[in-house]
Design a protein around this motif. Sequence first.
Motif, PDB file in Angstrom:
ATOM      1  N   ALA A  12       2.016   7.204  -6.783  1.00  0.00           N
ATOM      2  CA  ALA A  12       1.164   8.354  -7.094  1.00  0.00           C
ATOM      3  C   ALA A  12       1.445   9.380  -6.814  1.00  0.00           C
ATOM      4  O   ALA A  12       1.942  10.245  -7.954  1.00  0.00           O
ATOM      5  CB  ALA A  12      -0.159   7.977  -6.007  1.00  0.00           C
ATOM      6  N   GLY A  13       2.747   9.445  -5.757  1.00  0.00           N
ATOM      7  CA  GLY A  13       3.005  11.143  -5.800  1.00  0.00           C
ATOM      8  C   GLY A  13       4.009  11.251  -6.801  1.00  0.00           C
ATOM      9  O   GLY A  13       3.886  12.678  -7.164  1.00  0.00           O
ATOM     10  N   ALA A  42       0.729  -1.402   0.127  1.00  0.00           N
ATOM     11  CA  ALA A  42       0.027   0.506   0.118  1.00  0.00           C
ATOM     12  C   ALA A  42       0.820   1.159   0.192  1.00  0.00           C
ATOM     13  O   ALA A  42       0.895   2.086  -0.477  1.00  0.00           O
ATOM     14  CB  ALA A  42      -1.181   0.186   1.229  1.00  0.00           C
ATOM     15  N   LEU A  43       2.017   1.283   0.305  1.00  0.00           N
ATOM     16  CA  LEU A  43       3.232   2.555   0.828  1.00  0.00           C
ATOM     17  C   LEU A  43       3.602   2.692  -1.055  1.00  0.00           C
ATOM     18  O   LEU A  43       3.590   3.575  -0.606  1.00  0.00           O
ATOM     19  CB  LEU A  43       4.294   1.909   2.037  1.00  0.00           C
ATOM     20  CG  LEU A  43       4.591   3.333   1.940  1.00  0.00           C
ATOM     21  CD1 LEU A  43       4.381   4.811   2.508  1.00  0.00           C
ATOM     22  CD2 LEU A  43       6.295   2.418   2.763  1.00  0.00           C
ATOM     23  N   ALA A  92       1.214   4.578  -3.161  1.00  0.00           N
ATOM     24  CA  ALA A  92       0.814   5.684  -2.658  1.00  0.00           C
ATOM     25  C   ALA A  92       2.249   6.582  -3.094  1.00  0.00           C
ATOM     26  O   ALA A  92       2.423   7.666  -3.480  1.00  0.00           O
ATOM     27  CB  ALA A  92       0.335   6.071  -1.119  1.00  0.00           C
ATOM     28  N   ILE A  93       3.346   5.941  -2.434  1.00  0.00           N
ATOM     29  CA  ILE A  93       4.326   6.474  -3.268  1.00  0.00           C
ATOM     30  C   ILE A  93       4.538   6.601  -4.615  1.00  0.00           C
ATOM     31  O   ILE A  93       4.675   7.864  -5.233  1.00  0.00           O
ATOM     32  CB  ILE A  93       5.883   5.616  -3.035  1.00  0.00           C
ATOM     33  CG1 ILE A  93       5.560   6.464  -1.056  1.00  0.00           C
ATOM     34  CG2 ILE A  93       7.016   6.140  -2.836  1.00  0.00           C
ATOM     35  CD1 ILE A  93       6.598   5.336  -0.333  1.00  0.00           C
TER      36      ILE A  93
END
Length: 286
Positions: A35-36, A28-29, A32-33
């Motif tokens: 996407a950023g 999940a991390l 998220a990373i």
Amino acid sequence: MRVLPFFFFFPPRLRQIRLSAAFLRATALELAILAGHLFLYPSGIAQERRDAPAPLPEPVAPIPPEASRLPTSGPDHLPVVLLHGFVDNRSVFVLLRRSLARHGWRHLESLNYSPLTCDIRTAAELLARHVDEIRERTGHTEVDIVGHSLGGLIARYYVQRLGGDIRVRTLVTLGTPHSGTTVAPPMSAHPIVRQMRPGSDVIEELRRPAPGCRTRFVSFWSDLDQLMLPVETACVTHQDLIVQNVRVTGIGHLALPVHPAVAAGIRQALQTQDAAAGASGSVSVA
């Protein structure tokens, strides 16, 4: 009809990883990373500007002799060169740069090599010219390098095969395939990916003796790195090199250059002058 679990389609090595809570959190991390990072990626496409330092103002009063003996505001760190990974750019180091700058590093430099680069040796020669330019501009005789993934392999080739050890004090690698990775076989169509495979010409060159190599290697590797197969390939194993392998737990490949615990480990590695050969350590971010 039987429905196969999604992880059935992973490479065999990844299917052996139990879908634990830690693995799910790390995945999940990573998403998220990613996407950023996709959001920031356009900001790092161009090479960073390197303005000449502004001249110091003329003193308005004579400086007393004892002033030269007063303590400075902090240590004068060596310049740090940041080298990104495959199909990436300098934007991956936004958070690490901020962390280093907050803790006193003044000379932070990023090098973008072209996504069309097809040879690690060519990229290492570009890095050599970049390091020489930084040394001339800053007045330092040495630099430190932090390389993520492929960037660490390029920097290692420069240090070990092109004589860069006399210019690089410490090389920190983050998730770098030092022994080659077998992940994503279809990507082997790209020449530089083939050079990151076990047994490639480049990997075999790095296995050769390197007596007297002066650079200290600090390699951060993660037990949940989805792009390093096997994960231990991100460790440096060479009898002639001064090496510290640091195990990171609880995060994946993309998190290595952005996680605050890893950033703290990098700062410590760059500040350490007397690491012994063969030392080891760990960083837990779970």
